[in-house]
Scaffold this motif. Structure first.
Motif, PDB file in Angstrom:
ATOM      1  N   ASN A 103       7.025  -7.996  -8.690  1.00 11.07           N
ATOM      2  CA  ASN A 103       7.769  -8.842  -7.763  1.00 11.07           C
ATOM      3  C   ASN A 103       8.388  -8.036  -6.634  1.00 11.07           C
ATOM      4  O   ASN A 103       8.938  -8.583  -5.703  1.00 11.07           O
ATOM      5  CB  ASN A 103       8.887  -9.587  -8.503  1.00 11.07           C
ATOM      6  N   HIS A 104       8.309  -6.737  -6.745  1.00 13.73           N
ATOM      7  CA  HIS A 104       8.987  -5.840  -5.817  1.00 13.73           C
ATOM      8  C   HIS A 104       7.956  -5.307  -4.837  1.00 13.73           C
ATOM      9  O   HIS A 104       7.059  -4.556  -5.220  1.00 13.73           O
ATOM     10  CB  HIS A 104       9.613  -4.703  -6.648  1.00 13.73           C
ATOM     11  N   LEU A 105       8.089  -5.715  -3.596  1.00 11.97           N
ATOM     12  CA  LEU A 105       7.106  -5.302  -2.582  1.00 11.97           C
ATOM     13  C   LEU A 105       7.789  -4.462  -1.525  1.00 11.97           C
ATOM     14  O   LEU A 105       8.913  -4.751  -1.117  1.00 11.97           O
ATOM     15  CB  LEU A 105       6.474  -6.537  -1.929  1.00 11.97           C
ATOM     16  N   ILE A 106       7.079  -3.438  -1.088  1.00  9.74           N
ATOM     17  CA  ILE A 106       7.588  -2.646   0.026  1.00  9.74           C
ATOM     18  C   ILE A 106       6.731  -2.962   1.238  1.00  9.74           C
ATOM     19  O   ILE A 106       5.504  -2.822   1.196  1.00  9.74           O
ATOM     20  CB  ILE A 106       7.509  -1.131  -0.287  1.00  9.74           C
ATOM     21  N   ILE A 107       7.385  -3.368   2.281  1.00 10.37           N
ATOM     22  CA  ILE A 107       6.657  -3.599   3.533  1.00 10.37           C
ATOM     23  C   ILE A 107       7.107  -2.530   4.515  1.00 10.37           C
ATOM     24  O   ILE A 107       8.303  -2.307   4.724  1.00 10.37           O
ATOM     25  CB  ILE A 107       6.888  -5.044   4.039  1.00 10.37           C
ATOM     26  N   GLU A 108       6.160  -1.820   5.064  1.00 12.55           N
ATOM     27  CA  GLU A 108       6.507  -0.754   6.009  1.00 12.55           C
ATOM     28  C   GLU A 108       5.543  -0.756   7.176  1.00 12.55           C
ATOM     29  O   GLU A 108       4.390  -1.157   7.059  1.00 12.55           O
ATOM     30  CB  GLU A 108       6.489   0.612   5.293  1.00 12.55           C
ATOM     31  N   ALA A 109       6.063  -0.307   8.312  1.00 11.18           N
ATOM     32  CA  ALA A 109       5.238  -0.276   9.527  1.00 11.18           C
ATOM     33  C   ALA A 109       5.762   0.789  10.475  1.00 11.18           C
ATOM     34  O   ALA A 109       6.909   1.251  10.340  1.00 11.18           O
ATOM     35  CB  ALA A 109       5.267  -1.642  10.219  1.00 11.18           C
ATOM     36  N   VAL A 131      -1.149 -10.437  -0.667  1.00 17.35           N
ATOM     37  CA  VAL A 131       0.166 -10.563  -1.305  1.00 17.35           C
ATOM     38  C   VAL A 131       0.084 -11.393  -2.583  1.00 17.35           C
ATOM     39  O   VAL A 131       0.751 -11.115  -3.578  1.00 17.35           O
ATOM     40  CB  VAL A 131       1.184 -11.177  -0.311  1.00 17.35           C
ATOM     41  N   GLU A 132      -0.779 -12.398  -2.572  1.00 18.96           N
ATOM     42  CA  GLU A 132      -0.964 -13.241  -3.764  1.00 18.96           C
ATOM     43  C   GLU A 132      -1.419 -12.408  -4.948  1.00 18.96           C
ATOM     44  O   GLU A 132      -0.938 -12.560  -6.068  1.00 18.96           O
ATOM     45  CB  GLU A 132      -2.047 -14.296  -3.475  1.00 18.96           C
ATOM     46  N   LYS A 133      -2.371 -11.507  -4.694  1.00 16.03           N
ATOM     47  CA  LYS A 133      -2.882 -10.665  -5.778  1.00 16.03           C
ATOM     48  C   LYS A 133      -1.828  -9.686  -6.237  1.00 16.03           C
ATOM     49  O   LYS A 133      -1.679  -9.398  -7.419  1.00 16.03           O
ATOM     50  CB  LYS A 133      -4.140  -9.887  -5.322  1.00 16.03           C
ATOM     51  N   VAL A 190      -0.298   0.107  -5.799  1.00 18.46           N
ATOM     52  CA  VAL A 190      -1.322  -0.518  -4.961  1.00 18.46           C
ATOM     53  C   VAL A 190      -0.804  -0.579  -3.538  1.00 18.46           C
ATOM     54  O   VAL A 190       0.317  -1.020  -3.296  1.00 18.46           O
ATOM     55  CB  VAL A 190      -1.636  -1.960  -5.435  1.00 18.46           C
ATOM     56  N   THR A 191      -1.598  -0.092  -2.612  1.00 18.80           N
ATOM     57  CA  THR A 191      -1.204  -0.160  -1.206  1.00 18.80           C
ATOM     58  C   THR A 191      -2.324  -0.781  -0.395  1.00 18.80           C
ATOM     59  O   THR A 191      -3.492  -0.419  -0.561  1.00 18.80           O
ATOM     60  CB  THR A 191      -0.916   1.256  -0.641  1.00 18.80           C
ATOM     61  N   THR A 192      -1.959  -1.683   0.441  1.00 19.84           N
ATOM     62  CA  THR A 192      -2.941  -2.237   1.383  1.00 19.84           C
ATOM     63  C   THR A 192      -2.542  -1.776   2.778  1.00 19.84           C
ATOM     64  O   THR A 192      -1.394  -1.938   3.192  1.00 19.84           O
ATOM     65  CB  THR A 192      -2.946  -3.772   1.324  1.00 19.84           C
TER      66      THR A 192
END
Lengths: 341, 280
Positions: free
Chosen positions: B178-184, B170-172, B201-203
């Motif tokens: 600033n806009h992050l998508i978290i999905e699960a 997340v730091e990188k 970029v997706t991790t």
């Protein structure tokens, strides 16, 4: 020309001295002589002065000469080698592990350095009284090697500068003597050892700006704004609790024992408000008998021991005591010296 | 109103210090709620926090050898104090090798939480260091905003990967957007995504565990591969992760599709819940 070499352990002490002095000023004065290498700093408002003199026997190798000619890279230097360095350049050097380094162009200090820790405390004035934390620590007279207070005193001084000295004394494992008098008079901390001699003189806040401070005393009146701030903080401190900010500073315990808590406690105090009010509660009754006498007259078995006893005083500081101490040091070059007129 | 508590056990003291360090990293100002059985550190979801809220709870019996409190009144036997979190963590930092630590609610011209540390000294006598931390007593009428948040039924519940790994990822990503998508999803997959005009970029985190489905909610019929997602401010996630110095005993992530992400952590016996709302 100065050429000296230090081992790892010596570099650590040397580095701590530099760090202690860096808390006073961004500039460090290097003053080598036959007596040894003196490191000095004075802060911009002339309220704090520190000097550490490393005797030639401190170093593994110490070579000093007043030769004019340096090697082809250097400029000609005058007879007395006085150098001023920026602290910012120096401190990272002491963080290098196993590296050779060069201090400045006119003077080479070769050494193998081991890692040194650099401490960078934040130093801030908290003007919002309802948000400041008030911290207080009491140290009993029995914790000191020698404890002699003639008059109940309460002084206010800058903690940042003191902490540097304490960290340095921890590295040297030498006892520290603290001398102070009434508010406005400077406070002196000194270490006197076979290998080195260190003196840190800190100004203390005069009680009221209106009080005519004697010409010989140092106070923070030059930096008016700052002293007002400290004044208001300390005044508020007084009203906060009955004991106010009561903190008696301790000196190092017998040589090799320097409790970690002391360091931690000091850090805790240092983290909060900048001025530390120090009150000596004349617990005269608890002072051990042998300490009441004037220790300068105490006969000692060896000269070394006598010196140690003399320096183990925490006594009421006389004006002339401080002056004579300063006079012993050679005057600072090219700066209006840290003069107590 | 009265409050006095004492810690004499070194391990309890260290644990309490770690909790206060974590709170200091998560919330600049927090509310300490004192009740007969528990201590809570609360951050309510005000606009000033950007909608983030926090609820940390610990059982006082696990920490304090002595604990006495008297709330505002008999029916409302609680105390709510607002304080600067860092003040508490710094005070506790000085208590590393203390013999004992006392916490007291005092009134020194204004209300304070007085931390009294008893340190060992060389001469075998104790040295006491005290810190007076100014606090604001929160009046009863504001207590309703500081209650335990209701956890909505999540669309997906999943156990988090090692937080340190998440944090470095997340730091990188923060450097990009600033806009992050978290999905699960319910098949053990968690993705962190950044999408900009230039780059995506997706991790992917795979083979994570999902807790067993408890309620008879719609999630029973849910396609296990289907992702539930939330768009959040990456800095809020980063702040949350930065507060976790130690990997928790249990770390659960609940996602309510397009509404919020809820982190439910357990650090030994201290529970922490952290809510990050979706970007509007």
């Amino acid at each position: 020309m100065l050429k000296c070499a230090m081992s790892g352990g010596q570099v650590k002490v040397f580095g701590k001295a530099i760090q202690a002095l860096s808390r006073i000023s961004d500039e460090l004065w290097l003053d080598p002589s036959g007596k040894g290498l003196a490191l000095r700093s004075v802060n911009s408002c002339q309220s704090a002065y520190g000097c550490v003199l490393f005797s030639p026997v401190f170093f593994q190798h110490y070579q000093w000469s007043t030769s004019v000619k340096m090697n082809e890279n250097e400029n000609d230097v005058t007879l007395s080698l006085n150098c001023k360095l920026g602290m910012k350049d120096l401190i990272p050097e002491f963080k290098c592990i196993n590296s050779m380094f060069r201090i400045l162009k006119n003077c080479r200090l070769f050494s193998r350095a081991t890692a040194c820790k650099v401490l960078n405390p934040k130093f801030c004035y908290d003007t919002d009284l309802t948000k400041s934390v008030y911290s207080e620590m009491s140290v009993g007279s029995d914790e000191f090697d020698f404890f002699h207070i003639e008059v109940d005193t309460e002084i206010t001084f800058c903690f940042k500068e003191l902490k540097g000295m304490l960290i340095f004394s921890e590295a040297t494992h030498a006892p520290v003597s603290i001398h102070f008098d009434f508010p406005g008079k400077p406070m002196a901390l000194s270490i006197d050892d076979m290998l080195l001699e260190a003196n840190f003189i800190l100004a203390t806040l005069a009680d009221e700006p209106s009080r005519a401070s004697s010409p010989q005393s140092l106070c923070l009146s030059q930096k008016r704004k700052r002293s007002d701030l400290i004044q208001s903080n300390s005044k508020a401190g007084e009203s906060v609790s009955n004991e106010s900010l009561e903190c008696i500073l301790r000196k190092a315990a017998p040589r090799s024992l320097y409790p970690n808590e002391m360091h931690t406690s000091i850090s805790s105090l240092e983290n909060y408000s900048s001025p530390v009010m120090k009150r000596a509660n004349g617990d005269i009754s608890k002072v051990p008998e042998n300490s009441v006498s004037n220790t300068e007259e105490v006969p000692a078995s060896t000269p070394l021991r006598k010196v140690k006893e003399k320096k183990n005083l925490m006594e009421v500081m006389r004006n002339n005591f401080i002056l004579s101490d300063i006079r012993k040091q050679p005057p600072l070059p090219r700066k209006p010296g840290f003069v107590v007129e | 109103m009265k409050f006095r508590a004492k810690i004499v056990d070194g391990a309890c003291l260290n644990h309490f210090t770690r909790v206060s360090n974590m709170i200091a990293k998560l919330a600049k100002t927090s509310t300490l709620r004192i009740s007969p059985d528990k201590l809570n550190f609360i951050l309510s979801d005000k606009l000033a926090n950007g909608g983030v809220s926090m609820w940390c709870e610990l059982d006082q019996k696990n920490f304090f050898s002595e604990f006495q409190m008297e709330g505002v009144s008999a029916e409302n036997n609680e105390i709510y104090l607002e304080l600067t979190s860092e003040n508490l963590s710094r005070a506790l930092k000085t208590a590393q090798n203390a013999r004992a630590l006392k916490i007291k609610l005092t009134n020194k011209h204004f209300p304070c939480l007085t931390i009294s540390v008893e340190l060992l000294s060389v001469s075998s006598s104790s040295r006491i260091v005290t810190h007076d931390i100014p606090v604001k007593v929160i009046p009863r009428k504001l207590w309703k905003d500081l209650q335990e948040p209701v956890v909505p039924d999540p669309d997906v519940s999943i156990y988090l990967p090692v937080l340190k790994t998440m944090k470095s990822v997340v730091e990188k990503m923060k450097n990009i957007s600033n806009h992050l998508i978290i999905e699960a999803n319910l098949s053990g997959a968690l993705n962190l995504k950044i999408e900009t005009e230039l780059v995506c970029v997706t991790t992917h985190f795979k083979d994570l565990a999902n807790p067993p489905l408890v309620s008879e909610s719609t999630s029973q019929d849910r396609n296990p591969e289907q992702m539930a997602e939330v768009h959040i401010d990456i800095r809020k996630l980063l702040q949350f992760l930065a507060g976790q110095q130690v990997n928790p005993t249990r770390a659960l992530c609940n996602i309510v599709n397009n509404k919020m992400v809820h982190f439910d952590l357990l650090h030994e016996d201290v529970s922490l819940q952290y809510f990050i709302p979706a970007l509007s």
